[in-house]
Design a protein around this motif. Structure first.
Motif, PDB file in Angstrom:
ATOM      1  N   SER A  90      57.355  63.178   7.289  1.00  0.00           N
ATOM      2  CA  SER A  90      56.646  64.102   8.195  1.00  0.00           C
ATOM      3  C   SER A  90      55.542  63.357   8.936  1.00  0.00           C
ATOM      4  N   ILE A  93      56.868  61.562  11.878  1.00  0.00           N
ATOM      5  CA  ILE A  93      57.190  62.468  12.999  1.00  0.00           C
ATOM      6  C   ILE A  93      55.896  62.944  13.677  1.00  0.00           C
ATOM      7  N   TYR A 107      58.898  67.128  19.762  1.00  0.00           N
ATOM      8  CA  TYR A 107      59.380  66.290  18.655  1.00  0.00           C
ATOM      9  C   TYR A 107      58.983  66.851  17.279  1.00  0.00           C
ATOM     10  N   GLY A 110      61.553  67.766  14.356  1.00  0.00           N
ATOM     11  CA  GLY A 110      61.948  66.927  13.221  1.00  0.00           C
ATOM     12  C   GLY A 110      61.363  67.420  11.906  1.00  0.00           C
TER      13      GLY A 110
END
Lengths: 450, 130
Positions: A90, A93, A107, A110
């Motif tokens: 995480s 991302i 994005y 994700g």
């Protein structure tokens, strides 16, 4: 009940969390670099190097996590791998979103994938799913707040992003709750089944022990030397033999086999043993055919009460001075004639027990002479039907040869040697097999004054 | 003409209808199932039902390699059922095979004056049909 099974359940869940964390890490190792293809086509070129480094570093961390998982055993800390994987991927991302416009970047999607992958893959409790989802969202918020302060925030986009993230979290927790219940239910059912199976096997073991303990192995009776062996197959079987000398000095030898296998056959064998023991001790001078008729009455009645279709082959033999008197349909009686060195197969006649209500007139008494040092061999079908690797049965001819080769030995050695030959011949043992050998002991008879 | 076949593991039974001779069941292979009575129940029931008009069932075991004691239990059950249904049952076997003579000789107890059950050595059957 629930309390006593919670520890094994926790251990079970820890073991599958640990095992599936490896799958999760392997999935990460494959997908994290693979998503660089998307970066390549979708992202501004100036960010590609940075994103490639993020992906390489994250992949390396996940690879290391995979080997840590392989090198450690499941335990209470296994769930931390789920949190660790979530936070590492995480964070990668989230850092990308920072460079792509913070909360305005798409994005963030994700993070939904990470939430779904971790929470659905790992069979942990719903509470962990909720905490894990909250941590992912918090990481997203805190990192972007700290690094994207200069960017103007599009409130509608932010609501949209939170809407999807929170919805994914709720769905993950709900699915995890259902899954956890199913795993718990499956574990408890399996545990109950194992308990039932263990209990049944221990009962079977007791039945088998009782059955085999009823069978005498070597007996030196007044007037006769007897040795026997029963080699049981895996489950309780129906082979039976006994050697009884009653108060009048009569020596009774009996051998038989209940059809089928299992506890039911074993019980019928035990009924037979008890009936014969009682009958020969209660009556003297009984003919073998009369004995079989009495035992048949008991067995037929009990088989009917059990509602089963079992029957029993049984030969009963009583030893007289120079003769043996026998009745009952079983296997042939093999007699080694010391004078000629030949083995004679004496057929048994009549029918089996449990087939008709009365054996009167169906089972004749027969007499055969036994001279000094003659040896009689009784056996069950497990011996002659012992099959080798290519499907050939041991057979009565092989058994006769084995008897002829060993007949001059002591009765115990005869039984031991023939049993070894049968074992050497057979590929796998499908049935019990029994061997019983007896010789008249004239010296003992003379000493007893008979 | 083969009407039907029963196959379970290594055991095969072909059910044939012979003209004026009722039903003929030819057993081949090996019968070593743990509970043959259960797996044969439907086939036996069907054979008995068909034979109720022909009145005769002839079972041939001479080509059977082996059967276990549980199969004999199933067979004994069938012998009783056939008698109850008034169907004549003939079992043809090979007395030269030791295991067959041991098993079938014990069934002679079912031979009664009513002639509903007959044990016939295969050589005798062949001689009669020449």
């Amino acid at each position: 009940m629930k309390t006593t099974k919670s520890d094994p359940l926790d251990q079970y869940i820890q073991s599958i969390v640990h095992s599936w964390s490896k799958t999760l890490a392997a999935l990460g190792v494959a997908l994290i670099p693979a998503f660089f293809i998307l970066d390549y086509f979708m992202m501004p070129p100036e960010h590609l190097t940075r994103f490639a480094i993020y992906r390489v570093v994250t992949t390396a961390i996940v690879v290391a996590q995979y080997f840590v998982l392989r090198g450690t055993r499941p335990g209470p800390t296994s769930i931390l791998h789920g949190y660790f994987f979530s936070l590492v991927t995480s964070e990668m991302i989230v850092l990308m979103t920072v460079y792509l416009g913070g909360f305005n970047s798409t994005y963030y999607a994700g993070l939904n994938l990470v939430m779904i992958a971790v929470n659905l893959m790992l069979p942990w409790r719903p509470l962990h799913s909720a905490i894990n989802s909250a941590l992912i969202i918090a990481l997203y918020v805190v990192t972007n707040v700290l690094h994207s302060a200069a960017e103007p925030i599009n409130a509608l986009l932010l609501i949209n992003n939170f809407y999807f993230l929170i919805s994914t979290a709720i769905i993950s927790v709900a699915i995890n709750w259902v899954k956890e219940r199913l795993i718990r239910q499956e574990f408890l059912s399996r545990s109950d089944l194992q308990t039932a199976r263990d209990s049944l096997w221990s009962e079977m073991a007791v039945a088998k022990r009782i059955q085999t303990s009823l069978l005498p192995r070597v007996q030196r009776l007044a007037g006769c030397r007897v040795a026997a062996i029963m080699v049981p197959a895996e489950e309780v079987g129906g082979d039976y033999y006994d050697v009884i000398q009653n108060d009048a000095g009569e020596i009774w030898i009996s051998i038989g086999d209940v059809s089928g296998h299992g506890v039911e056959s074993g019980l019928i064998m035990m009924m037979t043993q008890t009936s014969i023991f009682t009958a020969v001790n209660k009556s003297q001078g009984l003919a073998p055919s009369m004995l079989l008729d009495q035992v048949n009455s008991v067995l037929t009645e009990n088989i009917a009460r059990l509602g089963t279709d079992r029957y029993m082959t049984l030969s009963a033999i009583v030893l007289r001075d120079d003769q043996v008197v026998f009745a009952g349909k079983h296997q042939d009686i093999l007699i080694y004639r010391h004078a000629t060195g030949q083995v004679e197969a004496v057929p048994t006649e009549g029918t089996w027990l449990g087939v008709v209500e009365s054996l009167r007139g169906c089972v004749p008494d027969r007499t055969v002479t036994m001279a000094d040092d003659d040896v009689a061999l009784l056996f069950t079908d497990g011996v002659t039907e012992a099959t080798n690797r290519i499907g050939r049965m041991y057979g009565e001819a092989d058994l006769s040869s084995a008897l002829a080769r060993n007949a001059r030995l002591d009765v115990e050695a005869i039984v031991t040697n023939i049993a070894k030959e049968v074992r050497d011949h057979m590929h796998t043992q499908a049935d019990d097999f029994t061997l019983l050998v007896f010789k008249k002991d004239r010296q003992a008879l003379a000493a007893r004054g008979t | 003409m083969t009407l039907e076949e029963f196959n379970a593991g290594d055991l095969h039974i072909a059910l044939n209808a012979a003209a004026n001779e009722g039903l003929r069941l030819d057993w081949t292979g090996r019968s070593s199932h743990r509970d043959p009575a259960r797996i044969l129940a439907s086939f036996f029931g069907d054979a008995l039902h068909r034979a109720s008009s022909a009145g005769v069932i002839e079972m041939h075991f001479e080509k059977l390699e082996h059967f276990n004691s549980s199969t004999i239990s199933a067979l004994i059950g069938f012998v009783r059922a056939a008698r109850k249904a008034g169907v004549e049952l003939r079992l043809v076997f090979d007395p030269d095979l030791k295991w067959q003579s041991l098993s079938f000789d014990a069934l002679r107890v079912f031979e009664k004056p009513d002639g509903l059950f007959k044990l016939q050595p295969v050589a005798v059957v062949r001689e009669l049909r020449r």
